[in-house]
Motif scaffolding. Structure first.
Motif, PDB file in Angstrom:
ATOM      1  N   ILE A 254      39.786  39.580  33.034  1.00 53.07           N
ATOM      2  CA  ILE A 254      39.543  40.639  34.006  1.00 53.07           C
ATOM      3  C   ILE A 254      40.314  40.319  35.277  1.00 53.07           C
ATOM      4  CG2 ILE A 254      37.775  41.945  35.275  1.00 53.07           C
ATOM      5  CD1 ILE A 254      37.164  41.969  32.297  1.00 53.07           C
ATOM      6  N   VAL A 255      40.915  41.345  35.894  1.00 56.16           N
ATOM      7  CA  VAL A 255      41.506  41.194  37.228  1.00 56.16           C
ATOM      8  C   VAL A 255      40.905  42.258  38.143  1.00 56.16           C
ATOM      9  CG1 VAL A 255      43.678  40.141  36.516  1.00 56.16           C
ATOM     10  CG2 VAL A 255      43.520  42.602  36.637  1.00 56.16           C
ATOM     11  N   ALA A 256      40.592  41.840  39.364  1.00 54.44           N
ATOM     12  CA  ALA A 256      40.034  42.753  40.366  1.00 54.44           C
ATOM     13  C   ALA A 256      40.862  42.605  41.634  1.00 54.44           C
ATOM     14  CB  ALA A 256      38.568  42.412  40.632  1.00 54.44           C
ATOM     15  N   TRP A 257      41.263  43.720  42.204  1.00 55.20           N
ATOM     16  CA  TRP A 257      42.160  43.733  43.352  1.00 55.20           C
ATOM     17  C   TRP A 257      41.423  44.045  44.654  1.00 55.20           C
ATOM     18  CZ3 TRP A 257      47.383  42.713  43.010  1.00 55.20           C
ATOM     19  CH2 TRP A 257      47.900  42.612  41.709  1.00 55.20           C
ATOM     20  N   SER A 258      41.962  43.591  45.739  1.00 50.93           N
ATOM     21  CA  SER A 258      41.560  43.920  47.114  1.00 50.93           C
ATOM     22  C   SER A 258      40.072  43.690  47.363  1.00 50.93           C
ATOM     23  CB  SER A 258      41.969  45.350  47.457  1.00 50.93           C
ATOM     24  OG  SER A 258      43.363  45.496  47.313  1.00 50.93           O
ATOM     25  N   LYS A 259      39.366  44.716  47.851  1.00 44.98           N
ATOM     26  CA  LYS A 259      37.953  44.582  48.224  1.00 44.98           C
ATOM     27  C   LYS A 259      37.074  44.235  47.021  1.00 44.98           C
ATOM     28  CE  LYS A 259      37.868  46.167  52.615  1.00 44.98           C
ATOM     29  NZ  LYS A 259      37.633  45.251  53.704  1.00 44.98           N
ATOM     30  N   LEU A 260      37.341  44.855  45.873  1.00 44.36           N
ATOM     31  CA  LEU A 260      36.565  44.541  44.680  1.00 44.36           C
ATOM     32  C   LEU A 260      36.798  43.086  44.271  1.00 44.36           C
ATOM     33  CD1 LEU A 260      34.618  45.395  42.468  1.00 44.36           C
ATOM     34  CD2 LEU A 260      36.581  46.264  41.181  1.00 44.36           C
ATOM     35  N   GLY A 261      38.027  42.617  44.373  1.00 44.33           N
ATOM     36  CA  GLY A 261      38.338  41.225  44.083  1.00 44.33           C
ATOM     37  C   GLY A 261      37.632  40.275  45.037  1.00 44.33           C
ATOM     38  N   GLU A 262      37.568  40.661  46.292  1.00 40.07           N
ATOM     39  CA  GLU A 262      36.863  39.855  47.298  1.00 40.07           C
ATOM     40  C   GLU A 262      35.373  39.770  46.956  1.00 40.07           C
ATOM     41  OE1 GLU A 262      35.994  39.993  52.101  1.00 40.07           O
ATOM     42  OE2 GLU A 262      37.629  41.193  51.276  1.00 40.07           O
TER      43      GLU A 262
END
Length: 141
Positions: A51-59
């Motif tokens: 799984i990869v999550a970017w930006s705010k969701l990744g944070e």
């Protein structure tokens, strides 16, 4: 349509890195997702999904998700390729997260967090509740 809904346990804490071009945060982790059926006499099988999550969701994922925690992820499948230093081509299939949820019960998981049970495209105040209960006497249990 490219839509994936998964529920599983994190195999490791999310790993955070930043893109070189615009310094965007990317969190990556893996979910162990149990298969639905078990053959008689065998242990339950699991698939390990990147799984990869970017930006705010990744944070959010990097801050609140921990190894062993059960979570839900909604996103899309993405495949990509790259060449390593020796010129060998590599392929990867992963899920790009668009929404992420806690799936442990409050007794099992850490439970107390500022985001209630979710982060993503869900509107605040509408976090999975499709009904209202006026008093505890109305509860069926």
């Amino acid at each position: 349509m490219n839509k994936v809904i998964l529920m599983g346990r994190l195999t490791r804490d999310p790993e955070v890195r930043y893109t070189q071009t615009n310094n965007t945060l990317v969190a990556s982790f893996s979910l162990a997702v149990n298969r639905r059926f078990v053959r008689q006499g065998e242990e339950r099988q699991a698939d390990f999904i990147n799984i990869v999550a970017w930006s705010k969701l990744g944070e959010f994922c990097s801050k609140y998700f921990k190894k062993g925690q059960q979570v839900g992820v909604i996103g899309r499948i993405q495949t990509r390729t790259w060449d390593d230093d020796q010129g060998t081509k590599h392929y990867i299939t992963e899920v790009v997260a668009e929404e992420a949820y806690f799936a442990d019960s409050k007794r099992e998981g850490e439970g107390n967090n500022a985001f209630e049970n979710t982060f993503g495209n869900t509107a605040p105040g509408n976090m999975g509740a499709d009904f209202e209960v006026s008093s505890s006497d109305d509860l069926p249990f």
